[in-house]
Design a protein around this motif. Structure first.
Motif, PDB file in Angstrom:
ATOM      1  N   TRP A  99       0.835  -1.206   0.000  1.00 53.94           N
ATOM      2  CA  TRP A  99       0.000   0.000   0.000  1.00 53.94           C
ATOM      3  C   TRP A  99       0.867   1.253   0.000  1.00 53.94           C
ATOM      4  CZ3 TRP A  99      -2.993  -2.350   4.700  1.00 53.94           C
ATOM      5  CH2 TRP A  99      -3.765  -3.440   4.249  1.00 53.94           C
ATOM      6  N   SER A 100       1.953   1.223   0.761  1.00 54.44           N
ATOM      7  CA  SER A 100       2.851   2.381   0.802  1.00 54.44           C
ATOM      8  C   SER A 100       3.509   2.613  -0.553  1.00 54.44           C
ATOM      9  CB  SER A 100       3.924   2.179   1.879  1.00 54.44           C
ATOM     10  OG  SER A 100       3.352   2.198   3.167  1.00 54.44           O
ATOM     11  N   ALA A 101       3.904   1.508  -1.232  1.00 49.97           N
ATOM     12  CA  ALA A 101       4.552   1.625  -2.540  1.00 49.97           C
ATOM     13  C   ALA A 101       3.595   2.192  -3.574  1.00 49.97           C
ATOM     14  CB  ALA A 101       5.077   0.265  -2.983  1.00 49.97           C
ATOM     15  N   LEU A 102       2.340   1.716  -3.563  1.00 50.93           N
ATOM     16  CA  LEU A 102       1.351   2.240  -4.506  1.00 50.93           C
ATOM     17  C   LEU A 102       1.073   3.715  -4.222  1.00 50.93           C
ATOM     18  CD1 LEU A 102      -1.159  -0.760  -4.671  1.00 50.93           C
ATOM     19  CD2 LEU A 102       0.226   0.111  -6.567  1.00 50.93           C
ATOM     20  N   ALA A 103       1.010   4.074  -2.934  1.00 51.44           N
ATOM     21  CA  ALA A 103       0.775   5.478  -2.577  1.00 51.44           C
ATOM     22  C   ALA A 103       1.943   6.351  -3.033  1.00 51.44           C
ATOM     23  CB  ALA A 103       0.556   5.604  -1.078  1.00 51.44           C
ATOM     24  N   ALA A 104       3.164   5.840  -2.886  1.00 52.10           N
ATOM     25  CA  ALA A 104       4.339   6.618  -3.293  1.00 52.10           C
ATOM     26  C   ALA A 104       4.353   6.875  -4.790  1.00 52.10           C
ATOM     27  CB  ALA A 104       5.610   5.880  -2.876  1.00 52.10           C
ATOM     28  N   ARG A 105       3.746   5.958  -5.560  1.00 54.09           N
ATOM     29  CA  ARG A 105       3.657   6.129  -7.016  1.00 54.09           C
ATOM     30  C   ARG A 105       2.476   7.012  -7.415  1.00 54.09           C
ATOM     31  NH1 ARG A 105       6.257   2.549 -10.339  1.00 54.09           N
ATOM     32  NH2 ARG A 105       4.564   2.731 -11.855  1.00 54.09           N
ATOM     33  N   GLY A 106       1.678   7.433  -6.444  1.00 55.21           N
ATOM     34  CA  GLY A 106       0.490   8.227  -6.742  1.00 55.21           C
ATOM     35  C   GLY A 106      -0.677   7.400  -7.217  1.00 55.21           C
ATOM     36  N   ALA A 107      -0.565   6.072  -7.074  1.00 53.22           N
ATOM     37  CA  ALA A 107      -1.618   5.173  -7.556  1.00 53.22           C
ATOM     38  C   ALA A 107      -2.627   4.815  -6.476  1.00 53.22           C
ATOM     39  CB  ALA A 107      -0.987   3.898  -8.116  1.00 53.22           C
ATOM     40  N   LEU A 108      -2.413   5.284  -5.252  1.00 51.37           N
ATOM     41  CA  LEU A 108      -3.291   4.957  -4.142  1.00 51.37           C
ATOM     42  C   LEU A 108      -3.353   6.166  -3.221  1.00 51.37           C
ATOM     43  CD1 LEU A 108      -4.783   2.310  -3.155  1.00 51.37           C
ATOM     44  CD2 LEU A 108      -2.851   1.963  -1.623  1.00 51.37           C
ATOM     45  N   THR A 109      -4.509   6.357  -2.606  1.00 49.49           N
ATOM     46  CA  THR A 109      -4.622   7.456  -1.658  1.00 49.49           C
ATOM     47  C   THR A 109      -3.720   7.200  -0.448  1.00 49.49           C
ATOM     48  OG1 THR A 109      -6.501   6.361  -0.603  1.00 49.49           O
ATOM     49  CG2 THR A 109      -6.993   7.966  -2.313  1.00 49.49           C
ATOM     50  N   ASP A 110      -3.491   8.221   0.332  1.00 45.78           N
ATOM     51  CA  ASP A 110      -2.672   8.115   1.532  1.00 45.78           C
ATOM     52  C   ASP A 110      -3.188   6.968   2.403  1.00 45.78           C
ATOM     53  OD1 ASP A 110      -1.273   8.390   3.875  1.00 45.78           O
ATOM     54  OD2 ASP A 110      -2.124  10.353   4.392  1.00 45.78           O
ATOM     55  N   PRO A 111      -2.333   5.960   2.712  1.00 46.55           N
ATOM     56  CA  PRO A 111      -2.800   4.848   3.544  1.00 46.55           C
ATOM     57  C   PRO A 111      -3.382   5.283   4.879  1.00 46.55           C
ATOM     58  CG  PRO A 111      -0.710   4.286   2.523  1.00 46.55           C
ATOM     59  CD  PRO A 111      -0.963   5.738   2.215  1.00 46.55           C
ATOM     60  N   GLY A 112      -3.029   6.476   5.349  1.00 48.49           N
ATOM     61  CA  GLY A 112      -3.590   6.969   6.593  1.00 48.49           C
ATOM     62  C   GLY A 112      -5.094   7.175   6.542  1.00 48.49           C
ATOM     63  N   THR A 113      -5.680   7.156   5.343  1.00 48.33           N
ATOM     64  CA  THR A 113      -7.129   7.300   5.227  1.00 48.33           C
ATOM     65  C   THR A 113      -7.861   5.986   5.462  1.00 48.33           C
ATOM     66  OG1 THR A 113      -7.108   6.913   2.833  1.00 48.33           O
ATOM     67  CG2 THR A 113      -6.853   9.191   3.579  1.00 48.33           C
ATOM     68  N   PHE A 114      -7.165   4.865   5.363  1.00 44.99           N
ATOM     69  CA  PHE A 114      -7.841   3.583   5.589  1.00 44.99           C
ATOM     70  C   PHE A 114      -7.123   2.683   6.592  1.00 44.99           C
ATOM     71  CE2 PHE A 114      -5.338   3.215   1.623  1.00 44.99           C
ATOM     72  CZ  PHE A 114      -4.499   2.147   1.930  1.00 44.99           C
TER      73      PHE A 114
END
Length: 480
Positions: A99-114
């Motif tokens: 999840w962190s890797a996808l977020a770093a690529r801009g492909a996922l919202t900030d994991p802190g939201t879920f």
């Protein structure tokens, strides 16, 4: 015979590269990974309901535990053997890194939201269970991922960790607890929607109100996926090179209809659950943990009682349960005839033998089904002695289809884990079973990619190393 018309939900090619069935976190995880690994692929996801994550992935259809083996005693029945707990911790660590890797690529919202930081606590009562927990703690402390775990038999310390557990409890009652601060509460519904946004941003399709009714393999090696548009009633079909069946309780039925020999003899045993829930802000403000304990005799492993803090859509609540329920539906929004549609001559013996060999489970289910609200509330007061019935409401959670597998020695065995089934040539795969399920979706999908796309292994290796880094390099739990 009713004629169907072709439907190309992703546009372009006559043949889709991948079709994903089911709008939960499993299909969404695979869809996000494939959309990132193969941006030129055409992919379509079909969901029978009007919104994604409306079944087991819905935040109120599960307890939201990020399963790390920190507090779940069912993952470690032998306190001297922490193998499975450590494996689950490593798998969930892989989820967090993905999840962190996808977020770093801009492909996922900030994991802190879920993903919300929520300590995981285990509490037990009585000398026998205290001895068990003490040994479990000593065993797990040797594992890097559990090194920060704390153990206490001091009631004052337990009151600091979870005040509701101690308030009003008899002074002489022995109790012990462990705590790990790196536990999490996960909103799998929000996670699913974010993963699906990754799919659609890549130009792939998410189609709702589309019920898939059958799969057929053609002589050309392609799959024909047949379904019905529930809005218009129109039947459709698509062709695909690869199909993933992540349809929860309906997965076995679709794999059976596809004629997959790998599921011959497989059956399902449906189990549902209820929880007591409170949104009283004064009560919620005093509990900042997920607290697990020992399951009742005969209870299925995923029925260990727990008092959980939940955070959904920015609001906090407490859940206690689960209380087992039974229905022949295989999904919460399914039909009473669901279970019977999975019966085949080759799975009758495994199903009957499982029933005969699990009489404790049958008795437990009957007891749960007959339990009054007062009796259910008594179980909550075992955790929270001063709980006020006026603060709590009984809510229905999701439906699980536990896997029954054929077994040469016993006829059939009841499995409580999550199993990935793949066809011999890797063009079709499906997911069966339940817990730990959603928590380890990236780990399951890494296995699927290895099994089903071996020819792409070297091409995808650099990006996979970024998206799914090996969790066994360092299994210490990290913060997102």
């Amino acid at each position: 015979m009713t004629q169907t018309t072709p439907l190309h939900p992703a546009g372009g090619d006559d043949v889709l590269d991948a079709v994903l069935i089911g709008g939960g976190v499993m299909s969404a995880t695979l869809g996000a990974l494939l959309s990132t690994l193969a941006p030129d692929w055409s992919i379509a996801l079909f969901e029978r309901l009007g919104e994604p994550a409306a079944e087991s992935s819905h935040p109120w259809n599960n307890a939201g535990t990020g399963h790390s083996g920190l507090c779940e005693l069912n993952y470690m029945p032998d306190p001297s053997d922490g193998t499975r707990a450590a494996a689950i911790a490593a798998q969930f660590e892989l989820s967090r890194r993905c999840w962190s890797a996808l977020a770093a690529r801009g492909a996922l919202t900030d994991p802190g939201t879920f993903v919300h930081s929520t300590p995981h606590v285990t509490v037990v009562f009585g000398e026998r269970d205290i001895a068990y927990l003490r040994q479990r703690y000593a065993t797990l402390r040797e594992q890097p991922g559990f090194a920060a775990m704390e153990f206490t038999e001091d009631r004052a310390v337990i009151a600091e960790w979870a005040p509701l557990l101690v308030r009003g409890r008899a002074d002489g009652e022995p109790m012990a607890a462990t705590r790990h601060r790196a536990g999490t509460d996960v909103d799998f519904g929000a996670l699913t929607r974010s993963l699906l946004a990754t799919m659609t941003a890549a130009g792939n399709a998410v189609r709702l109100h589309r019920e898939i009714t059958g799969l057929t393999r053609g002589r050309d090696g392609l799959w024909t996926v047949r379904g019905r548009d529930l809005d218009s009633g129109r039947r459709f079909h698509v062709r695909a090179r690869f199909v993933f069946v992540g349809a929860g309780g309906y997965a076995l039925r679709l794999l059976q209809r596809a004629g997959l020999p790998e599921v011959r003899g497989y059956g399902v045993f449906p189990l549902g659950a209820q929880f007591l829930r409170t949104d009283n802000p004064e009560v919620v403000a005093e509990h900042h943990a997920k607290v697990y304990s020992q399951a009742a005799l005969g209870a299925p492993p995923m029925s260990v009682p727990h008092l959980d803090r939940r955070e959904v859509d920015g609001a906090a609540s407490l859940l206690f349960g689960p209380y087992a329920t039974f229905s022949t539906r295989l999904l919460r929004h399914g039909k009473l005839t669901d279970l019977f549609t999975t019966l085949r001559p080759h799975n009758i013996v495994p199903l009957v033998s499982v029933g005969l060999r699990n009489l404790d489970l049958v008795r437990y289910l009957i007891t749960e089904l007959l339990a009054s609200r007062r009796r259910k509330f008594t179980q909550l007061r075992r955790f929270y002695p001063t709980a006020d019935p006026a603060d709590w409401e009984l809510v229905q959670a999701g439906q699980r289809a536990q896997l029954v597998k054929p077994d040469g020695r016993y006829g059939g065995v009841l499995e409580f884990g999550t199993e990935l089934v793949t066809g011999a040539d890797g063009t079709v795969a499906g997911l069966l079973g339940a817990s730990p399920g959603a928590s380890i979706a990236p780990s399951i999908m890494r296995e699927l990619l290895d099994r089903c796309f071996p020819a792409r292994r070297y091409e995808w290796a650099p990006l996979l190393a970024e998206l799914l880094p090996e969790a066994d390099v360092d299994t210490r739990l990290t913060a997102l």
